[in-house]
Design an enzyme around this catalytic site. Sequence first.
Site, PDB file in Angstrom:
ATOM      1  N   SER A 170     -81.721  43.655   0.454  1.00 51.28           N
ATOM      2  CA  SER A 170     -81.395  42.247   0.696  1.00 51.28           C
ATOM      3  C   SER A 170     -81.712  41.342  -0.489  1.00 51.28           C
ATOM      4  O   SER A 170     -81.168  41.513  -1.567  1.00 51.28           O
ATOM      5  CB  SER A 170     -82.111  41.777   1.948  1.00 51.28           C
ATOM      6  OG  SER A 170     -81.613  40.528   2.326  1.00 51.28           O
ATOM      7  N   HIS A 171     -82.651  40.411  -0.291  1.00 52.37           N
ATOM      8  CA  HIS A 171     -82.941  39.409  -1.312  1.00 52.37           C
ATOM      9  C   HIS A 171     -83.954  39.924  -2.336  1.00 52.37           C
ATOM     10  O   HIS A 171     -84.316  39.191  -3.254  1.00 52.37           O
ATOM     11  CB  HIS A 171     -83.507  38.153  -0.648  1.00 52.37           C
ATOM     12  CG  HIS A 171     -84.755  38.448   0.126  1.00 52.37           C
ATOM     13  ND1 HIS A 171     -84.734  39.106   1.325  1.00 52.37           N
ATOM     14  CD2 HIS A 171     -86.060  38.224  -0.147  1.00 52.37           C
ATOM     15  CE1 HIS A 171     -85.964  39.251   1.770  1.00 52.37           C
ATOM     16  NE2 HIS A 171     -86.800  38.729   0.896  1.00 52.37           N
TER      17      HIS A 171
ATOM     18  N   ASP B  67     -77.225  35.917  -1.168  1.00 55.69           N
ATOM     19  CA  ASP B  67     -78.232  36.860  -1.670  1.00 55.69           C
ATOM     20  C   ASP B  67     -77.647  38.249  -1.941  1.00 55.69           C
ATOM     21  O   ASP B  67     -76.421  38.435  -1.923  1.00 55.69           O
ATOM     22  CB  ASP B  67     -79.390  36.967  -0.674  1.00 55.69           C
ATOM     23  CG  ASP B  67     -79.002  37.707   0.593  1.00 55.69           C
ATOM     24  OD1 ASP B  67     -77.813  37.673   0.948  1.00 55.69           O
ATOM     25  OD2 ASP B  67     -79.876  38.333   1.229  1.00 55.69           O
TER      26      ASP B  67
ATOM     27  N   ASP C 143     -77.264  41.097  -0.304  1.00 56.12           N
ATOM     28  CA  ASP C 143     -76.320  41.724   0.634  1.00 56.12           C
ATOM     29  C   ASP C 143     -75.473  40.715   1.397  1.00 56.12           C
ATOM     30  O   ASP C 143     -74.788  41.081   2.359  1.00 56.12           O
ATOM     31  CB  ASP C 143     -77.078  42.630   1.619  1.00 56.12           C
ATOM     32  CG  ASP C 143     -78.082  41.875   2.468  1.00 56.12           C
ATOM     33  OD1 ASP C 143     -78.592  40.844   1.995  1.00 56.12           O
ATOM     34  OD2 ASP C 143     -78.361  42.302   3.599  1.00 56.12           O
TER      35      ASP C 143
ATOM     36  N   ASP D 158     -76.150  38.066   3.336  1.00 55.59           N
ATOM     37  CA  ASP D 158     -76.442  37.463   4.637  1.00 55.59           C
ATOM     38  C   ASP D 158     -77.195  36.138   4.526  1.00 55.59           C
ATOM     39  O   ASP D 158     -77.244  35.378   5.474  1.00 55.59           O
ATOM     40  CB  ASP D 158     -77.144  38.451   5.591  1.00 55.59           C
ATOM     41  CG  ASP D 158     -78.414  39.050   5.023  1.00 55.59           C
ATOM     42  OD1 ASP D 158     -78.835  38.642   3.915  1.00 55.59           O
ATOM     43  OD2 ASP D 158     -78.983  39.944   5.677  1.00 55.59           O
ATOM     44  N   ARG D 159     -77.775  35.851   3.357  1.00 53.09           N
ATOM     45  CA  ARG D 159     -78.481  34.570   3.206  1.00 53.09           C
ATOM     46  C   ARG D 159     -77.596  33.555   2.494  1.00 53.09           C
ATOM     47  O   ARG D 159     -76.675  33.933   1.775  1.00 53.09           O
ATOM     48  CB  ARG D 159     -79.737  34.754   2.365  1.00 53.09           C
ATOM     49  CG  ARG D 159     -80.756  35.607   3.032  1.00 53.09           C
ATOM     50  CD  ARG D 159     -82.018  35.659   2.211  1.00 53.09           C
ATOM     51  NE  ARG D 159     -83.025  36.422   2.912  1.00 53.09           N
ATOM     52  CZ  ARG D 159     -84.326  36.245   2.771  1.00 53.09           C
ATOM     53  NH1 ARG D 159     -84.781  35.348   1.931  1.00 53.09           N
ATOM     54  NH2 ARG D 159     -85.178  36.982   3.445  1.00 53.09           N
TER      55      ARG D 159
ATOM     56  N   LYS E  73     -76.889  37.767  10.159  1.00 49.04           N
ATOM     57  CA  LYS E  73     -76.705  36.464   9.539  1.00 49.04           C
ATOM     58  C   LYS E  73     -75.630  36.581   8.461  1.00 49.04           C
ATOM     59  O   LYS E  73     -75.319  37.687   8.016  1.00 49.04           O
ATOM     60  CB  LYS E  73     -78.009  35.914   8.999  1.00 49.04           C
ATOM     61  CG  LYS E  73     -78.752  36.771   8.009  1.00 49.04           C
ATOM     62  CD  LYS E  73     -80.089  36.099   7.701  1.00 49.04           C
ATOM     63  CE  LYS E  73     -80.875  36.832   6.638  1.00 49.04           C
ATOM     64  NZ  LYS E  73     -81.736  37.873   7.184  1.00 49.04           N
TER      65      LYS E  73
HETATM   66  C1  G16 Z   1     -85.109  39.493   6.658  1.00 52.25           C
HETATM   67  C2  G16 Z   1     -84.940  39.216   8.118  1.00 52.25           C
HETATM   68  C3  G16 Z   1     -85.107  37.751   8.395  1.00 52.25           C
HETATM   69  C4  G16 Z   1     -86.423  37.262   7.845  1.00 52.25           C
HETATM   70  C5  G16 Z   1     -86.525  37.587   6.385  1.00 52.25           C
HETATM   71  C6  G16 Z   1     -87.869  37.246   5.778  1.00 52.25           C
HETATM   72  O1  G16 Z   1     -84.069  38.906   5.944  1.00 52.25           O
HETATM   73  O2  G16 Z   1     -83.700  39.646   8.594  1.00 52.25           O
HETATM   74  O3  G16 Z   1     -85.027  37.554   9.765  1.00 52.25           O
HETATM   75  O4  G16 Z   1     -86.549  35.895   8.023  1.00 52.25           O
HETATM   76  O5  G16 Z   1     -86.325  38.969   6.195  1.00 52.25           O
HETATM   77  O6  G16 Z   1     -88.821  38.048   6.333  1.00 52.25           O
HETATM   78  P1  G16 Z   1     -90.296  38.094   5.806  1.00 52.25           P
HETATM   79  O7  G16 Z   1     -90.798  36.675   5.879  1.00 52.25           O
HETATM   80  O8  G16 Z   1     -90.960  39.012   6.778  1.00 52.25           O
HETATM   81  O9  G16 Z   1     -90.285  38.587   4.390  1.00 52.25           O
HETATM   82  P2  G16 Z   1     -83.276  39.718   4.830  1.00 52.25           P
HETATM   83  O10 G16 Z   1     -82.291  38.738   4.282  1.00 52.25           O
HETATM   84  O11 G16 Z   1     -84.310  40.146   3.842  1.00 52.25           O
HETATM   85  O12 G16 Z   1     -82.659  40.871   5.533  1.00 52.25           O
END
Ligand code: G16
Length: 540
Positions: free
Chosen positions: A113-114, A277, A279, A281-282, A376
Amino acid sequence: MDITAVKTEPYQDQKFGTSGLRRRVSVFMQKNYLQNVVQSIFDSMEGFEGKTLIVGGDGRYFNDKAIQIVLKIAAANGFGRIIVGKNGWLSTPALSHLITLNEAFGGIILTASHNPGGKDGDFGIKFDTSNGAPAPVSLTNKFTQRAKIIDRFWWLDAPDVELGNTGKKQLGNTTIEVIDPVLDYANMMQKIFNFKAIKKLFNSGFTFTFDAMNAITGPYAKYIFEELLGLPQGSVVHAVPLPDFGHLHPDPNPVYAKHLVDRMNADDAPDFAAASDGDGDRYMILSKKLFITPSDSLAILTEHLPNLAYYKNKFYGVARSMPTSNAVDKVTKRKKIPLYVTPTGWKYFGNLLQSKKITLCGEESFGAGSNHVLEKDGIWATLAWLNILAQTNKKPAELLTDLWQKDGRIYYIRHDYENVNAENARHLMDSLGAQVPTLPGQQFGCLTVKSAEIFSYEDPITKERESNQGIVINLSKEARVVARLSGTGTMGATLRLYFSRKEKSYTDNPDEVLAPVILAASTILQISKYLEIDVPTAII
Ligand code: G16
């Protein structure tokens, strides 16, 4: 082509977190590491023989090799058909959409992801179920349990599948369909939003730039914004997915997308900008000299989305993650819309969306989505904004001040202490947890603690309970502190502190409004004592 059971040894660190399993690339490249995870996922489920699996990744380093491993293990396990994006690419929301579109058993997305990419960056894997939602905790717990004892994986010995061209190919008894990763997703977006109205907005001289951060949304954004909506070529920047994201940290926030913030602060800035981001989704929304926090963005979407044709009379409710500000709470209260508050993790929204308790959900961590897919969706959020701007004929800043005038402004900031010693971080949280019963009534500067709790959640559908999901301290003057440990990091621990405070006036200096809240938190948490650092590594 032979299918064999290959002997393997378990890795004890294969624990699924907030969003799949994420580790350093070097960890994932260890012998049979990925093979173990993929086989553990399949071993934890039944009934997929002959069924369809969707597979893709965000193009980060190791994606190309990892995709081939996933294909060969999935074929050896008996999937009948595997749909895979050309070049092994798919965004997370596009994967989710393809699962339901093709009535697939589920999907595997290779992404961290990010998190940063490249050889020294992170890699990850996530499984989405047949409704296109991230696997629920009950299932990811099974993946984790299986990975602890796995001793073999099924392997199809075959040459790599050519993924550079679309079309049908054969892998053992499994049909592989290599598809254009963008088209089905773009069709869905055209059904949801009024592309004619957005085109008209662009033709009226409204300028827009989309920053794909050298990650997966590049091809999606080029096609949707430049080809379908007619923006000039070059309006989508950083549009080619690169294994190391061109050294960008693909997290669309003011810290890691500072270049875009700087661009939007310039005098010749476009009217509107968005970024997404790794992938896809953000999302982040910016206007001229204006950053719109994801919490305010969720409130604005809640205000206006029900008026878009696709959502009219089908707007059931809204959910936010607990650390997200309560700006949206004010809108739902005013508009008498049901609101749900979940732990952090998109997987908690799935049941609410599917059971029509909610239509829209969002998080402070730059995520928003609706029931169009159960992940998302960064491009969806951007199009939602554009459609709202076109329909209301208002500027982004006007939408924001309208909101603040009605409900007051919730000033909001997040402090991250990244990659700190995990044990120290746990001690800090334990000590804070122990203080919870005695905090109410205590005074910190101008603020008094009204209530404190260790957040827990019961899923309204499955009645499954999640405890210990962060600590909330509610203070006087509608101020709030939330503390939790991130579930997506790959090194040590990351402490996230979320500060908010409501003020009627919306033109105050955020730093000044939030200073007493931050001070109260630092006295209560004693961060420097536990973490041996005084300043956060990122302020978002
Ligand atoms: C994931 C989750 C989100 C979460 C985010 C941050 O996002 O799908 O629901 O808000 O991580 O999580 P943390 O605060 O535990 O690092 P993504 O975009 O990384 O898949």
